[in-house]
Design a protein around this motif. Structure first.
Motif, short mmCIF file in Angstrom:
data_model
loop_
_atom_site.label_atom_id
_atom_site.label_comp_id
_atom_site.label_asym_id
_atom_site.label_seq_id
_atom_site.Cartn_x
_atom_site.Cartn_y
_atom_site.Cartn_z
N ASP A 1 39.90 -10.72 5.06
CA ASP A 1 39.98 -9.25 5.09
C ASP A 1 39.89 -8.70 3.67
O ASP A 1 40.82 -8.86 2.87
CB ASP A 1 41.27 -8.80 5.75
CG ASP A 1 41.32 -7.30 5.95
OD1 ASP A 1 41.06 -6.54 4.99
OD2 ASP A 1 41.63 -6.87 7.07
N THR B 1 35.27 -11.39 1.94
CA THR B 1 36.02 -11.12 0.70
C THR B 1 35.17 -11.41 -0.53
O THR B 1 35.49 -10.95 -1.61
CB THR B 1 37.31 -11.95 0.63
OG1 THR B 1 36.99 -13.34 0.59
CG2 THR B 1 38.24 -11.65 1.78
N THR C 1 43.01 -6.63 2.51
CA THR C 1 44.17 -7.44 2.14
C THR C 1 43.91 -8.14 0.81
O THR C 1 44.79 -8.20 -0.06
CB THR C 1 44.49 -8.47 3.23
OG1 THR C 1 44.69 -7.79 4.47
CG2 THR C 1 45.73 -9.29 2.89
N ASP D 1 45.76 -12.54 6.73
CA ASP D 1 44.30 -12.47 6.81
C ASP D 1 43.66 -12.37 5.43
O ASP D 1 42.52 -11.93 5.29
CB ASP D 1 43.87 -11.30 7.68
CG ASP D 1 44.36 -9.95 7.18
OD1 ASP D 1 45.08 -9.92 6.16
OD2 ASP D 1 44.03 -8.94 7.81
#
Length: 144
Positions: A107, A143, A110, A103
């Protein structure tokens, strides 16, 4: 097949979580850049591999980079070579996700896990502005 055999003989497996593994690829990039100085860099991605992407017997791919540790080792190992060769490494973050790095594109946690502490003038991170692939009406990518 010869590269896979070499890597297995050298490292005991296809251990993509070690920078030494990626240094082998880095050395190949350095040889390529020396032979073809007009090449400005390389684009890499993760998550899209396997038989569906194989090229009519001419090439094959394996899905081996699936964890945050794998991605960080890959970037670190490849960046060392790209810095020495003064070439750019473009890392495309959107991909079909597999594993705990799957992901990465959408995300922020991450994303931070992968990129925190990796600092290089030679790293270009390519990220789409939407939280998906082709549809511009999707929400903005978190992100960013």
């Amino acid at each position: 097949d010869p590269l896979e055999q070499f890597l297995t003989d050298r490292f005991g497996s296809l251990d993509t979580a070690t920078t030494a593994f990626w240094a082998v690829y880095g050395a190949a990039f350095e040889e390529l850049y020396a032979a073809m100085p007009q090449i400005a860099g390389t684009i890499v991605r993760i998550g899209e591999a396997g038989a569906i992407y194989d090229g009519a017997g001419a090439v094959r791919s394996e899905l081996a980079v699936t964890s945050v540790a794998d991605v960080r080792a890959m970037l670190t190992g490849l960046l060392e070579a790209h810095e020495r060769a003064e070439r750019d490494l473009v890392f495309r973050t959107w991909s079909v996700g597999v594993g705990d790095a799957g992901d990465l594109h959408t995300d922020p946690d991450t994303y931070r896990e992968v990129f925190d502490g990796i600092d290089s003038e030679r790293l270009v991170v390519s990220t789409k502005y939407v939280a998906g692939d082709f549809y511009s009406f999707l929400p903005v990518n978190p992100t960013l």
